[in-house]
Design a protein around this motif. Structure first.
Motif, PDB file in Angstrom:
ATOM      1  N   LYS A 103       0.450  -1.145  -0.254  1.00 54.38           N
ATOM      2  CA  LYS A 103       0.152   0.605   0.067  1.00 54.38           C
ATOM      3  C   LYS A 103       1.182   1.401  -0.086  1.00 54.38           C
ATOM      4  CE  LYS A 103      -3.299   2.406   2.348  1.00 54.38           C
ATOM      5  NZ  LYS A 103      -4.573   2.639   4.136  1.00 54.38           N
ATOM      6  N   GLU A 114      -2.057   5.757 -10.686  1.00 54.00           N
ATOM      7  CA  GLU A 114      -3.209   5.032 -10.794  1.00 54.00           C
ATOM      8  C   GLU A 114      -2.771   3.824 -12.325  1.00 54.00           C
ATOM      9  OE1 GLU A 114      -5.159   8.874 -12.366  1.00 54.00           O
ATOM     10  OE2 GLU A 114      -5.534   8.893 -10.805  1.00 54.00           O
ATOM     11  N   SER A 117      -1.576  -1.684 -10.080  1.00 57.34           N
ATOM     12  CA  SER A 117      -3.130  -1.883  -9.674  1.00 57.34           C
ATOM     13  C   SER A 117      -2.526  -3.228  -8.403  1.00 57.34           C
ATOM     14  CB  SER A 117      -4.339  -2.473  -9.923  1.00 57.34           C
ATOM     15  OG  SER A 117      -4.965  -1.832 -10.490  1.00 57.34           O
ATOM     16  N   TYR A 139      -7.486  -3.633   3.722  1.00 54.91           N
ATOM     17  CA  TYR A 139      -7.403  -3.186   2.140  1.00 54.91           C
ATOM     18  C   TYR A 139      -8.076  -3.301   1.054  1.00 54.91           C
ATOM     19  CZ  TYR A 139      -2.522  -3.094   4.969  1.00 54.91           C
ATOM     20  OH  TYR A 139      -2.167  -2.951   5.286  1.00 54.91           O
ATOM     21  N   PRO A 140      -9.549  -2.681   1.328  1.00 55.00           N
ATOM     22  CA  PRO A 140     -10.464  -2.616   0.424  1.00 55.00           C
ATOM     23  C   PRO A 140     -10.437  -2.700  -1.015  1.00 55.00           C
ATOM     24  CG  PRO A 140     -10.514  -0.597   1.634  1.00 55.00           C
ATOM     25  CD  PRO A 140      -9.353  -1.523   3.041  1.00 55.00           C
ATOM     26  N   THR A 141      -8.996  -1.993  -1.647  1.00 56.40           N
ATOM     27  CA  THR A 141      -9.811  -1.183  -2.529  1.00 56.40           C
ATOM     28  C   THR A 141      -8.464  -2.933  -3.977  1.00 56.40           C
ATOM     29  OG1 THR A 141      -7.715  -0.180  -2.393  1.00 56.40           O
ATOM     30  CG2 THR A 141      -9.387   0.591  -2.092  1.00 56.40           C
ATOM     31  N   MET A 142      -8.150  -3.600  -2.389  1.00 53.74           N
ATOM     32  CA  MET A 142      -6.730  -4.503  -3.045  1.00 53.74           C
ATOM     33  C   MET A 142      -7.670  -5.754  -4.115  1.00 53.74           C
ATOM     34  SD  MET A 142      -4.030  -6.769  -1.090  1.00 53.74           S
ATOM     35  CE  MET A 142      -2.674  -6.281  -2.149  1.00 53.74           C
ATOM     36  N   LYS A 143      -7.592  -5.619  -5.357  1.00 48.94           N
ATOM     37  CA  LYS A 143      -8.511  -7.599  -5.462  1.00 48.94           C
ATOM     38  C   LYS A 143      -7.621  -8.867  -5.170  1.00 48.94           C
ATOM     39  CE  LYS A 143      -9.650  -9.381 -10.107  1.00 48.94           C
ATOM     40  NZ  LYS A 143     -11.291  -8.596 -10.361  1.00 48.94           N
TER      41      LYS A 143
END
Length: 207
Positions: A103, A114, A117, A139-143
């Motif tokens: 992160k 940007e 990912s 880490y909610p934005t991590m796929k």
């Protein structure tokens, strides 16, 4: 007055000709050798990770989204740079540290963030639910994705290091064309990964 010259004065010796030829030919020959060498990329790129040769094509690997158990192909990851974190057997402190450092790396990329990912891949024999819940919470934005044992072993065969994989996890980079091309131990200083990533983004015209 006799102005004629001797044969040796009119024409350089064969040794002189050979020496001059070597002075011009050898440097070009060495340059051509290095250019054609299979290690040519290492002359052009001083990296801290392990360059994967040949790079692994992700387009047809089967991944599963743990949120709904829906299967998707790696081809969906094309078009962007990705940092993969393949978890250890148990997502304990080393795992938490790596997730945090990844992160921080994204943040440190600034305007290039940007373009990159992040993907969390749990081992087939990992405590999946515990891993996924931790990542989702912090880490909610991590796929997230997982793979069955056969698909995992087939894709990572010859690349993964078992000790790292089981104890601290592994970090990979995939490019926008859909190839996993760099590997790091989970124990590496994340600043080294950041340096490699910045260099890749600087020279890349894609993603």
């Amino acid at each position: 007055m006799n102005t004629s010259t001797t044969p040796s004065a009119r024409k350089p010796s064969s040794w002189t000709v050979l020496l001059l030829a070597l002075l011009f030919i050898v440097p070009f020959g060495l340059a051509w050798y290095y250019y054609q060498s299979k290690d040519v990329r290492e002359f052009k790129l001083v990296n801290h990770g392990e360059l994967i040769r040949p790079a692994r094509d992700i387009k047809n690997i089967a991944l599963v989204d743990p949120s709904n158990e829906a299967q998707f192909l790696g081809s969906e990851l094309k078009g962007s740079w990705w940092i993969w974190y393949v978890s250890p057997n148990r997502c304990q402190q080393e795992c938490h540290d790596n997730l945090y450092n990844i992160k921080q790396m994204i943040t440190a990329l600034g305007k290039d963030s940007e373009r990159v990912s992040t993907l969390f891949v749990s081992l087939p024999d990992c405590q999946v639910q515990a891993c996924e819940n931790y990542v989702l919470e912090h880490y909610p934005t991590m796929k997230q994705a997982h793979m069955d044992s056969k698909a995992f072993n087939t894709f990572f065969d010859g690349v993964t290091e078992q000790l790292d994989r089981e104890r601290v996890g592994e970090i990979y980079i995939s490019d926008p064309r859909g190839f996993v091309m760099m590997r790091y131990s989970g124990e590496i200083n994340h600043q080294y990964i950041l340096k490699d990533l910045k260099r890749l983004l600087k020279v890349s015209q894609i993603g």
